[in-house]
Design a protein around this motif. Sequence first.
Motif, PDB file in Angstrom:
ATOM      1  N   LYS A 187       5.315  17.161   1.609  1.00 61.12           N
ATOM      2  CA  LYS A 187       4.992  17.634   0.258  1.00 61.12           C
ATOM      3  C   LYS A 187       5.486  19.069   0.054  1.00 61.12           C
ATOM      4  CE  LYS A 187       0.887  14.739  -0.394  1.00 61.12           C
ATOM      5  NZ  LYS A 187      -0.592  14.726  -0.564  1.00 61.12           N
ATOM      6  N   ASP A 188       5.268  19.914   1.072  1.00 64.65           N
ATOM      7  CA  ASP A 188       5.725  21.301   0.959  1.00 64.65           C
ATOM      8  C   ASP A 188       7.246  21.373   0.818  1.00 64.65           C
ATOM      9  OD1 ASP A 188       3.147  22.111   1.137  1.00 64.65           O
ATOM     10  OD2 ASP A 188       3.280  22.944   3.164  1.00 64.65           O
ATOM     11  N   ASP A 189       7.957  20.542   1.595  1.00 63.38           N
ATOM     12  CA  ASP A 189       9.422  20.538   1.515  1.00 63.38           C
ATOM     13  C   ASP A 189       9.885  20.150   0.117  1.00 63.38           C
ATOM     14  OD1 ASP A 189       9.414  21.197   4.142  1.00 63.38           O
ATOM     15  OD2 ASP A 189      10.149  19.279   4.891  1.00 63.38           O
ATOM     16  N   GLU A 190       9.301  19.097  -0.433  1.00 61.43           N
ATOM     17  CA  GLU A 190       9.734  18.617  -1.750  1.00 61.43           C
ATOM     18  C   GLU A 190       9.398  19.626  -2.840  1.00 61.43           C
ATOM     19  OE1 GLU A 190       8.207  14.755  -2.521  1.00 61.43           O
ATOM     20  OE2 GLU A 190       9.315  13.801  -0.875  1.00 61.43           O
ATOM     21  N   THR A 191       8.211  20.211  -2.775  1.00 55.43           N
ATOM     22  CA  THR A 191       7.832  21.208  -3.783  1.00 55.43           C
ATOM     23  C   THR A 191       8.730  22.438  -3.687  1.00 55.43           C
ATOM     24  OG1 THR A 191       5.530  20.452  -3.662  1.00 55.43           O
ATOM     25  CG2 THR A 191       5.941  22.601  -4.675  1.00 55.43           C
ATOM     26  N   THR A 192       9.043  22.843  -2.467  1.00 54.21           N
ATOM     27  CA  THR A 192       9.927  23.995  -2.272  1.00 54.21           C
ATOM     28  C   THR A 192      11.309  23.735  -2.855  1.00 54.21           C
ATOM     29  OG1 THR A 192       8.752  24.617  -0.246  1.00 54.21           O
ATOM     30  CG2 THR A 192      10.971  25.512  -0.550  1.00 54.21           C
ATOM     31  N   LYS A 193      11.860  22.555  -2.594  1.00 52.29           N
ATOM     32  CA  LYS A 193      13.186  22.219  -3.129  1.00 52.29           C
ATOM     33  C   LYS A 193      13.165  22.198  -4.657  1.00 52.29           C
ATOM     34  CE  LYS A 193      14.849  19.548   0.848  1.00 52.29           C
ATOM     35  NZ  LYS A 193      15.351  18.241   1.322  1.00 52.29           N
ATOM     36  N   ASP A 194      12.098  21.636  -5.239  1.00 51.11           N
ATOM     37  CA  ASP A 194      11.996  21.605  -6.702  1.00 51.11           C
ATOM     38  C   ASP A 194      11.943  23.009  -7.276  1.00 51.11           C
ATOM     39  OD1 ASP A 194      12.050  18.876  -6.731  1.00 51.11           O
ATOM     40  OD2 ASP A 194       9.873  18.622  -6.876  1.00 51.11           O
ATOM     41  N   LEU A 195      11.177  23.876  -6.624  1.00 50.90           N
ATOM     42  CA  LEU A 195      11.066  25.248  -7.110  1.00 50.90           C
ATOM     43  C   LEU A 195      12.412  25.972  -7.006  1.00 50.90           C
ATOM     44  CD1 LEU A 195       8.904  27.307  -8.138  1.00 50.90           C
ATOM     45  CD2 LEU A 195       8.737  28.099  -5.778  1.00 50.90           C
ATOM     46  N   CYS A 196      13.102  25.777  -5.876  1.00 49.24           N
ATOM     47  CA  CYS A 196      14.401  26.435  -5.681  1.00 49.24           C
ATOM     48  C   CYS A 196      15.422  25.997  -6.717  1.00 49.24           C
ATOM     49  CB  CYS A 196      14.936  26.136  -4.278  1.00 49.24           C
ATOM     50  SG  CYS A 196      14.051  26.955  -2.933  1.00 49.24           S
ATOM     51  N   VAL A 197      15.459  24.697  -6.969  1.00 54.38           N
ATOM     52  CA  VAL A 197      16.515  24.153  -7.832  1.00 54.38           C
ATOM     53  C   VAL A 197      16.148  24.255  -9.306  1.00 54.38           C
ATOM     54  CG1 VAL A 197      17.798  22.063  -8.435  1.00 54.38           C
ATOM     55  CG2 VAL A 197      17.344  22.600  -6.026  1.00 54.38           C
ATOM     56  N   LEU A 198      14.960  23.776  -9.664  1.00 57.10           N
ATOM     57  CA  LEU A 198      14.613  23.645 -11.082  1.00 57.10           C
ATOM     58  C   LEU A 198      14.245  24.968 -11.738  1.00 57.10           C
ATOM     59  CD1 LEU A 198      12.492  20.366 -10.877  1.00 57.10           C
ATOM     60  CD2 LEU A 198      14.917  20.616 -11.435  1.00 57.10           C
ATOM     61  N   LYS A 199      13.546  25.850 -11.025  1.00 59.21           N
ATOM     62  CA  LYS A 199      13.098  27.097 -11.641  1.00 59.21           C
ATOM     63  C   LYS A 199      14.028  28.259 -11.347  1.00 59.21           C
ATOM     64  CE  LYS A 199       9.074  30.094 -12.267  1.00 59.21           C
ATOM     65  NZ  LYS A 199       7.647  30.316 -11.941  1.00 59.21           N
ATOM     66  N   TYR A 200      14.579  28.305 -10.113  1.00 60.00           N
ATOM     67  CA  TYR A 200      15.389  29.462  -9.732  1.00 60.00           C
ATOM     68  C   TYR A 200      16.879  29.154  -9.629  1.00 60.00           C
ATOM     69  CZ  TYR A 200      11.127  32.093  -8.974  1.00 60.00           C
ATOM     70  OH  TYR A 200       9.939  32.749  -9.165  1.00 60.00           O
ATOM     71  N   GLY A 201      17.298  27.942  -9.957  1.00 67.98           N
ATOM     72  CA  GLY A 201      18.720  27.612 -10.073  1.00 67.98           C
ATOM     73  C   GLY A 201      19.508  27.743  -8.793  1.00 67.98           C
ATOM     74  N   LYS A 255       0.839  -1.188   0.000  1.00 71.62           N
ATOM     75  CA  LYS A 255       0.000   0.000   0.000  1.00 71.62           C
ATOM     76  C   LYS A 255       0.879   1.244   0.000  1.00 71.62           C
ATOM     77  CE  LYS A 255      -3.770  -2.192   2.566  1.00 71.62           C
ATOM     78  NZ  LYS A 255      -4.623  -2.123   3.782  1.00 71.62           N
ATOM     79  N   PRO A 256       0.565   2.191  -0.850  1.00 64.96           N
ATOM     80  CA  PRO A 256       1.382   3.424  -0.863  1.00 64.96           C
ATOM     81  C   PRO A 256       1.202   4.191   0.443  1.00 64.96           C
ATOM     82  CG  PRO A 256      -0.581   3.688  -2.209  1.00 64.96           C
ATOM     83  CD  PRO A 256      -0.549   2.241  -1.808  1.00 64.96           C
ATOM     84  N   ILE A 257       2.261   4.802   0.881  1.00 63.19           N
ATOM     85  CA  ILE A 257       2.223   5.615   2.096  1.00 63.19           C
ATOM     86  C   ILE A 257       2.071   7.072   1.682  1.00 63.19           C
ATOM     87  CG2 ILE A 257       3.506   6.336   4.137  1.00 63.19           C
ATOM     88  CD1 ILE A 257       4.911   3.657   4.093  1.00 63.19           C
ATOM     89  N   SER A 258       1.026   7.678   2.129  1.00 63.62           N
ATOM     90  CA  SER A 258       0.778   9.076   1.781  1.00 63.62           C
ATOM     91  C   SER A 258       1.725   9.987   2.556  1.00 63.62           C
ATOM     92  CB  SER A 258      -0.674   9.447   2.105  1.00 63.62           C
ATOM     93  OG  SER A 258      -1.564   8.640   1.367  1.00 63.62           O
ATOM     94  N   LYS A 259       2.258  10.948   1.851  1.00 59.61           N
ATOM     95  CA  LYS A 259       3.123  11.929   2.505  1.00 59.61           C
ATOM     96  C   LYS A 259       2.262  12.989   3.177  1.00 59.61           C
ATOM     97  CE  LYS A 259       6.865  11.346  -0.846  1.00 59.61           C
ATOM     98  NZ  LYS A 259       7.692  12.006  -1.871  1.00 59.61           N
ATOM     99  N   ASP A 260       2.734  13.469   4.333  1.00 63.58           N
ATOM    100  CA  ASP A 260       1.982  14.517   5.003  1.00 63.58           C
ATOM    101  C   ASP A 260       2.246  15.860   4.316  1.00 63.58           C
ATOM    102  OD1 ASP A 260       4.457  15.444   5.900  1.00 63.58           O
ATOM    103  OD2 ASP A 260       4.266  14.477   7.857  1.00 63.58           O
ATOM    104  N   VAL A 261       1.501  16.861   4.751  1.00 61.25           N
ATOM    105  CA  VAL A 261       1.580  18.179   4.112  1.00 61.25           C
ATOM    106  C   VAL A 261       2.986  18.747   4.198  1.00 61.25           C
ATOM    107  CG1 VAL A 261       0.733  20.551   4.225  1.00 61.25           C
ATOM    108  CG2 VAL A 261      -0.855  18.649   4.546  1.00 61.25           C
ATOM    109  N   SER A 262       3.626  18.553   5.352  1.00 59.08           N
ATOM    110  CA  SER A 262       4.972  19.102   5.551  1.00 59.08           C
ATOM    111  C   SER A 262       5.958  18.518   4.556  1.00 59.08           C
ATOM    112  CB  SER A 262       5.427  18.839   6.984  1.00 59.08           C
ATOM    113  OG  SER A 262       6.750  19.263   7.174  1.00 59.08           O
TER     114      SER A 262
END
Length: 786
Positions: free
Chosen positions: A493-507, A484-491
């Motif tokens: 998800k926010d951490d991963e999205t923030t890291k993606d935004l920092c690295v992928l869009k803003y270098g 069964k997949p384990i759902s990630k909590d909000v925290s």
Amino acid sequence: MFVSMKWISEFVNLDGVDIRQLIQQFTLSTAEVEDIIEKGKDIDKVVVAEIKKIENIEDSSKLHLLTLDAGNRICHVVCGAPNVQVGLKVPFAMNGGRIPAKEIKACQIHGIYSEGMCCSEAELDIGLDNSGLMVLPAHLENGTDIKSVFNIDDIIFEVDNKSLTNRPDLWGHYGIAREFSALTHRPLAELPVKDFSQDEKNLEVKILREDLVYRYSCVKIENISCSQSPINMRIRLHYCGMRSINLLTDLTNYVMLEIGQPLHAFDGSKINKIVIGTPDNDIEFETLDGQKRQITPTMLMIYDEQTPIAIAGVMGGLDSGICDSTNSVVLESANFDGVSIRKTSAQLALRTDASMRFEKILDPELTKIALTRIYELLSSIDNKIIVTSNLTDIYMKHYENISLNISDEYIRRYTGIDICGERVVEILNSLGFSVLHKGANYQVEVPTWRATKDVTIEADLIEEVSRIYGYDNFVTDTTRSILKPISKDVSQKDDETTKDLCVLKYGMHEVHSYIWCDSKNYKRFGIEVEENPYIMNMVNSESGVLRNSLIPTLLSFVYDNRTYADDFSIFEIARVIKGLRQDGNCDERKHLGIVSYSRTQNEKTNYLKQVEFIVALVMELKRKEVSFVKSSNVKKWQSPKNNNDIICDGLCIGSLFTLYPRNANLIDKNASIVCIEIDMDAFSKITPNTISYVEPSKYPQVDYDLSLVVPVGMKFSDLCRAWEKEHSDILQNVYVIDEYNNGGIRSLTIRYTMQAWDRTLTSVEVQTLINKFIYNLNQMGIQLRS
């Protein structure tokens, strides 16, 4: 930790066993072996030789010509050792022989033909003594190969200490021999011990800290006539990384290496009454290594009445230490609180073989065994000794017996294979467990040496059975478990999205740092460490205070990397400590820290770029508007002018700021530096807006631009009230497209986008709405730019 296979062979018969393959099996089943060393293989043609004659050599104050009886021949050797004397028997490496790192050949020395070499312990690599020739027992026959009478040939393997952290029973040869017994299906011999008679008076022992002393055993022995350990014992200690000192000290080290229980020997003539406790005040104490150490009231000490004689579990004192002339000894074998020993050792920066074992939580049952074992060894070496006291044994804390129940079905469920019940019982019994086997069930009693912190639950028994059975014997099969997949909590998800935004869009570049402050680094750019909880016993006195902000740490990275690029941004999501909570624990928070460094952009441009990032981040995660309010809480190293709180949903989630000019100049006078710090714990609690989908209108949109003269200090969010109060359903978007600042005039060009879903807009209704906006703006003191 070094382990001698010859020593192991005293407890398990390994005849016919491939030793290297067995050690490899030990790696797979028990602990990681880092190296295997063959001792003695590079010693050849070294025999017992007796010095028959000594002649001085002209023009040399140190060299002598020795005439040696090497059994079947007489040899002449030039030797410079200071302890040569007629009748002495020494190891002699003959012509054509070999010692470690050297091949022996006859040669001319000072014009005299020398037929070999007389050796010290260090030259044979069986000890560290290089002060003179090794003296051999007088009863040995001349010409005897020394490898036939001493345990020089051996295989030593080194075990990674980290892999033994949870196995205190493996910090001695006897415990490792038990593992080899289980792996080879061969019996484990009993440890040779000698019990003490109980017809003497007890030593007087008083324990003041019963919470830190689990068991204390001691005995007094007198009339000791020997001062040097047997050669085989010295060789074995050397191979296992210990230095031979004298008989009594060597015996305590030998037993510690054998069963894992540290012992200490006190000079018996200096002991009247043993007291164990902690000092009332700070004291200075000189240890065996000659160092004076500062003892605090938290450290457990051993006293002779009121005089300190040892740091419990760590190191003895110099005044009560054993020397070659000691003929009376008090042997101590104790079990102390492991946490206390660990703290004392760390605070003193003094980690010893004894302290490393105590901090692993030893079995209290070992204290008496260790004393009976050392009594057996000492009796066999010196038969004149007299035991002048009973074995004093104060047992303060008994660990509870651990009884576990498992079944064949339980074993099969965890291992995936069928292991017959007889094999399960055999494995557990060989490891010292008592097993009551009834049908498909097993009731297992855990031995004391595994019960202190190792085997506590049923799954631990599965590990014991599996590793001895052999992981390489398991059949690889596809799992039949429901995944069964384990759902990630909000925290998360926010951490991963923030890291993606920092690295992928803003270098940006992600970094990782320690949670404590480095005051030495902070001083480079003028930041003082603020008061906060700190880590005790830090080795580096410049560190230790836990940080309450990520930014100073990130500025250290910027300072170290500023010469590698003209523009870069770094970020980290990590923990900070915001003081203490009411319950006394640290208030730990997760923050996002960002520092943008640029030599090509001025501070304003860099600042607005970070505003853009914050707006994008909040919109990406929460789909909400963000606003900025002048911050009232400004640190000394932050700019009081360009410092804003970040507001989302009415909650302050962080701050955006630049550095105070003096601090910024200490990093780089020619660069702009902008910082962002966001409390990710607070940010994650904000409920995001739901995404709503609207069918696009098929009618054209109308764009209308207004250039407005705006008073200084007024923000765009203030202007928004002029059109928001109209509640128009055709106004779709409003945004700034240009800004003009010159001659004290501040002008914004704003674009209004209007569109209807049921009709094409007319110029009249568009102009009517724009006029209302202009009127509202005028009421706010905002005029159209002419």
